[in-house]
Design a protein around this motif. Structure first.
Motif, PDB file in Angstrom:
ATOM      1  N   LEU A 187       4.399 -17.490 110.273  1.00 51.19           N
ATOM      2  CA  LEU A 187       4.865 -16.716 109.126  1.00 51.19           C
ATOM      3  C   LEU A 187       3.896 -16.855 107.956  1.00 51.19           C
ATOM      4  O   LEU A 187       3.406 -17.952 107.670  1.00 51.19           O
ATOM      5  CB  LEU A 187       6.251 -17.186 108.683  1.00 51.19           C
ATOM      6  CG  LEU A 187       7.395 -16.976 109.678  1.00 51.19           C
ATOM      7  CD1 LEU A 187       8.668 -17.621 109.157  1.00 51.19           C
ATOM      8  CD2 LEU A 187       7.622 -15.486 109.909  1.00 51.19           C
ATOM      9  N   ALA A 188       3.633 -15.758 107.271  1.00 48.82           N
ATOM     10  CA  ALA A 188       2.746 -15.761 106.111  1.00 48.82           C
ATOM     11  C   ALA A 188       3.493 -15.195 104.912  1.00 48.82           C
ATOM     12  O   ALA A 188       3.935 -14.045 104.941  1.00 48.82           O
ATOM     13  CB  ALA A 188       1.485 -14.932 106.384  1.00 48.82           C
ATOM     14  N   GLY A 189       3.651 -16.018 103.876  1.00 48.78           N
ATOM     15  CA  GLY A 189       4.377 -15.585 102.685  1.00 48.78           C
ATOM     16  C   GLY A 189       3.444 -15.183 101.562  1.00 48.78           C
ATOM     17  O   GLY A 189       2.513 -15.924 101.233  1.00 48.78           O
ATOM     18  N   ILE A 190       3.682 -14.021 100.994  1.00 46.82           N
ATOM     19  CA  ILE A 190       2.925 -13.543  99.835  1.00 46.82           C
ATOM     20  C   ILE A 190       3.709 -13.916  98.583  1.00 46.82           C
ATOM     21  O   ILE A 190       4.854 -13.494  98.397  1.00 46.82           O
ATOM     22  CB  ILE A 190       2.720 -12.015  99.898  1.00 46.82           C
ATOM     23  CG1 ILE A 190       1.947 -11.640 101.168  1.00 46.82           C
ATOM     24  CG2 ILE A 190       2.004 -11.516  98.649  1.00 46.82           C
ATOM     25  CD1 ILE A 190       0.527 -12.164 101.217  1.00 46.82           C
ATOM     26  N   MET A 191       3.087 -14.711  97.716  1.00 43.04           N
ATOM     27  CA  MET A 191       3.782 -15.231  96.539  1.00 43.04           C
ATOM     28  C   MET A 191       3.059 -14.801  95.264  1.00 43.04           C
ATOM     29  O   MET A 191       1.829 -14.722  95.226  1.00 43.04           O
ATOM     30  CB  MET A 191       3.829 -16.774  96.584  1.00 43.04           C
ATOM     31  CG  MET A 191       4.319 -17.358  97.897  1.00 43.04           C
ATOM     32  SD  MET A 191       6.061 -17.064  98.202  1.00 43.04           S
ATOM     33  CE  MET A 191       6.773 -18.052  96.890  1.00 43.04           C
ATOM     34  N   SER A 192       3.840 -14.551  94.219  1.00 42.12           N
ATOM     35  CA  SER A 192       3.325 -14.388  92.860  1.00 42.12           C
ATOM     36  C   SER A 192       2.264 -13.294  92.737  1.00 42.12           C
ATOM     37  O   SER A 192       1.319 -13.419  91.966  1.00 42.12           O
ATOM     38  CB  SER A 192       2.752 -15.739  92.363  1.00 42.12           C
ATOM     39  OG  SER A 192       2.564 -15.745  90.983  1.00 42.12           O
TER      40      SER A 192
END
Length: 257
Positions: A187-192
């Motif tokens: 899983l790859a989370g895109i933050m901010s």
């Protein structure tokens, strides 16, 4: 248009909540049953300072538990916030409604299959490893209080999974876009993700998002996830065109004044 999941996939919600906690770690985590009490002495982010119930069946002694949590928040100088997700017990939400709490700031969690997402052919940006440089850029792009630098640096330094820090900088005006991508196994989370005011609608958001997603895909991530305010129509349209779908929504509750 974004596809909306009619029936909540609770195992997926649980997994995304878990990786979300690791992607944006708070300094203090305590448990009351399955309720997670998250508090940060430095950063005021709501995700870092809230009560989150992680089991829909854990609904005993709600008033007492909220009172106990409130004392912990008061000791940290924080207002008591409850974060409602599909994992929240219905009885908890009813208690908040009946006790005059108000709901605010609805957010959508989206997911996308990295093997099928439509990523445009754009200029690629490599991540920086300089946390200080990234934090300065993030604060500038978001127009945040510069005094938050130590707290934000602490949050980012505490992220355990591999993280790519992405920037787009203008030679004359400095940073114009920023995001970070946290790869937690598949899983790859895109933050901010943000674009500086005055430089929006130039494709910079899509450009930096594409760079982060390519980085994650090359590293073996299979699914991307991100969070966006439910009223951010422009962003939702962009993510929908790329192939993201709504996994679930969450919102916050605070005691009415």
């Amino acid at each position: 248009m974004l596809a909306i999941v009619a029936d909540q996939n609770l195992p997926l919600v649980r997994r995304l909540e878990a990786v979300g906690f690791r992607a944006w770690p708070t300094s203090s985590v305590q448990y009351d049953g399955s309720w997670q009490i998250r508090l940060s002495g430095g950063h005021p982010s709501k995700r870092l300072n809230c009560v989150v119930a992680l089991d829909p069946s854990d609904s005993k002694d709600i008033s007492l538990r909220l009172e106990k949590a409130g004392r912990k928040f008061e000791a940290h100088g924080r207002p008591l916030l409850v974060r409602e997700t599909p994992l929240s017990p219905k009885a908890l939400i009813e208690e908040l409604k009946n006790d005059g709490w108000e709901r605010f700031d609805e957010t959508m969690t989206l997911t996308g299959d990295l093997s099928t997402l439509t990523l445009p052919d754009m200029l690629d940006h490599l991540p920086t490893h300089d946390i200080g440089r990234f934090v300065d850029a993030d604060l500038a792009v978001h127009a945040s209080d510069p005094s938050l630098k130590p707290a934000l640096a602490e949050v980012i330094s505490a992220i355990k999974p591999p993280t790519g820090l992405f920037l787009i900088e203008d030679p004359d005006s400095g940073p114009v876009a920023s995001t970070l991508c946290v790869q937690d196994n598949d899983l790859a989370g895109i933050m901010s993700l943000a674009v500086r005011s005055g430089r929006r609608r130039e494709g910079l958001g899509l450009e930096i998002l594409t760079s982060a997603l390519r980085w994650a895909r090359v590293r073996g991530a299979k699914t991307a996830w991100l969070q966006v305010a439910a009223d951010n129509t422009a962003a939702l349209q962009l993510y929908g065109k790329l192939g993201f779908q709504v996994a679930y929504r969450y919102r916050y509750w605070r005691k009415g004044t």
